[in-house]
Design a protein around this motif. Structure first.
Motif, PDB file in Angstrom:
ATOM      1  N   VAL A 208       8.654   9.283  -3.427  1.00 20.73           N
ATOM      2  CA  VAL A 208       9.101  10.493  -2.534  1.00 20.73           C
ATOM      3  C   VAL A 208       8.231  11.691  -2.814  1.00 20.73           C
ATOM      4  CG1 VAL A 208      10.188  11.051  -0.749  1.00 20.73           C
ATOM      5  CG2 VAL A 208      10.408   8.653  -1.245  1.00 20.73           C
ATOM      6  N   MET A 209       7.988  12.271  -4.067  1.00 25.21           N
ATOM      7  CA  MET A 209       8.130  13.806  -4.055  1.00 25.21           C
ATOM      8  C   MET A 209       6.645  13.372  -4.547  1.00 25.21           C
ATOM      9  SD  MET A 209      10.444  15.029  -3.193  1.00 25.21           S
ATOM     10  CE  MET A 209       9.480  16.601  -3.441  1.00 25.21           C
ATOM     11  N   PRO A 210       6.497  12.508  -5.069  1.00 25.90           N
ATOM     12  CA  PRO A 210       4.424  12.864  -6.039  1.00 25.90           C
ATOM     13  C   PRO A 210       3.677  12.392  -4.297  1.00 25.90           C
ATOM     14  CG  PRO A 210       5.863  11.082  -7.014  1.00 25.90           C
ATOM     15  CD  PRO A 210       6.602  11.702  -6.420  1.00 25.90           C
ATOM     16  N   GLU A 211       3.744  11.724  -3.461  1.00 17.66           N
ATOM     17  CA  GLU A 211       3.214  11.812  -1.886  1.00 17.66           C
ATOM     18  C   GLU A 211       3.345  12.955  -0.731  1.00 17.66           C
ATOM     19  OE1 GLU A 211       1.309   9.335  -0.794  1.00 17.66           O
ATOM     20  OE2 GLU A 211       1.561   7.831  -2.110  1.00 17.66           O
ATOM     21  N   VAL A 212       5.063  13.607  -0.932  1.00 17.17           N
ATOM     22  CA  VAL A 212       5.321  14.722  -0.695  1.00 17.17           C
ATOM     23  C   VAL A 212       4.619  15.828  -0.856  1.00 17.17           C
ATOM     24  CG1 VAL A 212       6.959  16.637   0.078  1.00 17.17           C
ATOM     25  CG2 VAL A 212       7.560  13.752   0.006  1.00 17.17           C
ATOM     26  N   PHE A 213       4.368  15.695  -2.273  1.00 16.86           N
ATOM     27  CA  PHE A 213       3.558  16.954  -3.380  1.00 16.86           C
ATOM     28  C   PHE A 213       1.809  17.369  -3.222  1.00 16.86           C
ATOM     29  CE2 PHE A 213       1.261  18.166  -6.928  1.00 16.86           C
ATOM     30  CZ  PHE A 213       1.706  19.513  -7.711  1.00 16.86           C
TER      31      PHE A 213
ATOM     32  N   HIS B 214       4.608   5.503 -13.470  1.00 20.59           N
ATOM     33  CA  HIS B 214       4.021   4.542 -12.194  1.00 20.59           C
ATOM     34  C   HIS B 214       2.860   5.188 -11.031  1.00 20.59           C
ATOM     35  CE1 HIS B 214       8.584   3.370 -11.324  1.00 20.59           C
ATOM     36  NE2 HIS B 214       8.351   4.341 -11.642  1.00 20.59           N
ATOM     37  N   TYR B 215       2.171   4.470 -10.542  1.00 23.84           N
ATOM     38  CA  TYR B 215       0.945   4.820 -10.413  1.00 23.84           C
ATOM     39  C   TYR B 215       0.924   6.054  -9.670  1.00 23.84           C
ATOM     40  CZ  TYR B 215      -2.796   4.448  -7.248  1.00 23.84           C
ATOM     41  OH  TYR B 215      -4.338   5.089  -6.584  1.00 23.84           O
ATOM     42  N   ARG B 216       1.464   6.350  -8.757  1.00 22.64           N
ATOM     43  CA  ARG B 216       1.923   6.853  -7.627  1.00 22.64           C
ATOM     44  C   ARG B 216       1.716   8.620  -8.759  1.00 22.64           C
ATOM     45  NH1 ARG B 216      -1.277   6.396  -3.154  1.00 22.64           N
ATOM     46  NH2 ARG B 216      -0.867   4.094  -2.335  1.00 22.64           N
ATOM     47  N   PRO B 217       2.980   8.442  -9.269  1.00 23.13           N
ATOM     48  CA  PRO B 217       3.754   9.780 -10.568  1.00 23.13           C
ATOM     49  C   PRO B 217       1.547  11.026 -11.444  1.00 23.13           C
ATOM     50  CG  PRO B 217       5.211   9.221 -10.882  1.00 23.13           C
ATOM     51  CD  PRO B 217       4.093   8.014  -9.632  1.00 23.13           C
ATOM     52  N   ARG B 218       1.414   9.174 -11.780  1.00 26.06           N
ATOM     53  CA  ARG B 218       0.051   9.141 -12.342  1.00 26.06           C
ATOM     54  C   ARG B 218      -1.298   9.991 -11.560  1.00 26.06           C
ATOM     55  NH1 ARG B 218      -3.557   6.324 -13.744  1.00 26.06           N
ATOM     56  NH2 ARG B 218      -3.122   4.830 -12.356  1.00 26.06           N
ATOM     57  N   VAL B 219      -1.304   9.417 -10.712  1.00 26.76           N
ATOM     58  CA  VAL B 219      -2.527  10.526  -9.570  1.00 26.76           C
ATOM     59  C   VAL B 219      -2.371  11.510  -8.550  1.00 26.76           C
ATOM     60  CG1 VAL B 219      -3.449   7.666 -10.015  1.00 26.76           C
ATOM     61  CG2 VAL B 219      -1.711   8.206  -7.820  1.00 26.76           C
TER      62      VAL B 219
END
Length: 318
Positions: A242-247, A275-280
């Protein structure tokens, strides 16, 4: 018949080890305890290699940013429920963390600990009979705060923190990140995922109020990000997707409105797995314009105290 051939190792060209570049030497190795058994001595005893080297870098950047640059802490629910709120509160008191952004589960765990003195139900047992997520007081009080917040033009984080601040009795006010933000004047934003949080199961839930308050917090986060420019730090602490996408969306707004700012900041993902999302969306893409991205992997209840203690100890020494 197949014709097999073998490599002739006698023809290999070797080089002297004195000419070879070696990445490890005795000065980088870990040290056993000596007469000094303080945390500072322990910290200095860690090997200056790989993740320990990365951890040292993140700590140095946080210490350097304290009182000078923005530090955004993005929290997932697990970070709160394994007991790390008091450490984050101390980092806020010491002017290290300047903005807290939570996903919905982090806000729920924090609110329950502060208001009722307990959190983290037995999901397996509750799911079997449909009682999972049905705590009356949690749904009633948090949804009431969100509805009132929507009516008064507040963000969700502000609304929940204000509800805690106004309550006549609290079971454990000293452990609440939400309440500490209100007391210390640190902005707190909550970023909901509709249908993913237990308070959305209750008849008191108001989707329009959830959307209005959480969307306001999204805009507030976007406006806070330019302060990361040139030396700020982003910590993604166990917030998963959630937060990586929001960020990354808030970052795009910030750079669009503020001439490409922020850039040249440190972005660190701390989680139990990669995880993929936090990494990218936290570590890699946001730091392409400058700065550095780091992934630190380990149990929250071990890794984050190590990080926090190191920062606080260095602040004391400074």
């Amino acid at each position: 018949m197949t014709d097999y051939r073998e490599a002739d190792l006698s023809r290999l060209k070797t080089v002297s080890i004195s000419r070879r570049v070696s990445k490890v030497n005795p000065s980088l190795l870990a040290q056993p305890p000596g007469s000094d058994t303080s945390f500072s001595a322990f910290w200095q005893s860690l090997p200056d290699i790989l993740a320990a080297q990365d951890l040292r870098y993140v700590v140095d950047q946080l210490v350097r940013a304290a009182g000078r640059r923005a530090v955004l802490a993005m929290l997932g629910g697990h970070v709160i429920k394994v007991g790390l709120g008091p450490l984050l509160i101390e980092l806020m008191r010491r002017r290290v963390i300047t903005h807290v952004a939570m996903n919905g589960s982090a806000a729920i765990h924090d609110f329950e600990l502060a208001a009722y003195g307990g959190t983290s139900e037995d999901v397996v047992a509750g799911l079997a009979d449909g009682s999972f997520g049905m705590a009356e007081e949690t749904g009633r009080d948090m949804n009431a705060a969100i509805i009132e917040g929507a009516r008064e033009g507040r963000g969700m984080g502000e609304a929940l923190a204000e509800q805690l601040r106004r309550r006549r009795t609290l079971a454990a006010p000293q452990v609440s990140v939400l309440l500490a933000c209100a007391t210390l004047g640190v902005p707190v934003t909550v970023h909901a995922a509709i249908g993913a949080e237990i308070i959305h199961l209750h008849p008191t839930a108001d989707g329009a109020a959830v959307g209005a308050t959480s969307y306001r917090d999204f805009l507030r986060l976007a406006e806070a990000l330019p302060a990361l420019e040139d030396g700020g730090v982003v910590l993604n602490l166990g917030s998963a997707v959630v937060m990586p996408e929001v960020f990354v969306k808030a970052l795009s707004i910030a750079r669009n409105l503020h001439g490409g700012k922020p850039a040249n900041f440190t972005a660190c993902d701390c989680d139990m797995q990669r995880h993929y999302r936090p990494r990218v969306n936290v570590v890699e893409r946001p730091t392409l314009a400058g700065g550095r991205g780091i992934q630190l992997t380990g149990h929250h209840e071990l890794l984050i105290p190590l990080l926090c203690w190191a920062v606080l100890t260095q602040l004391d020494e400074r």
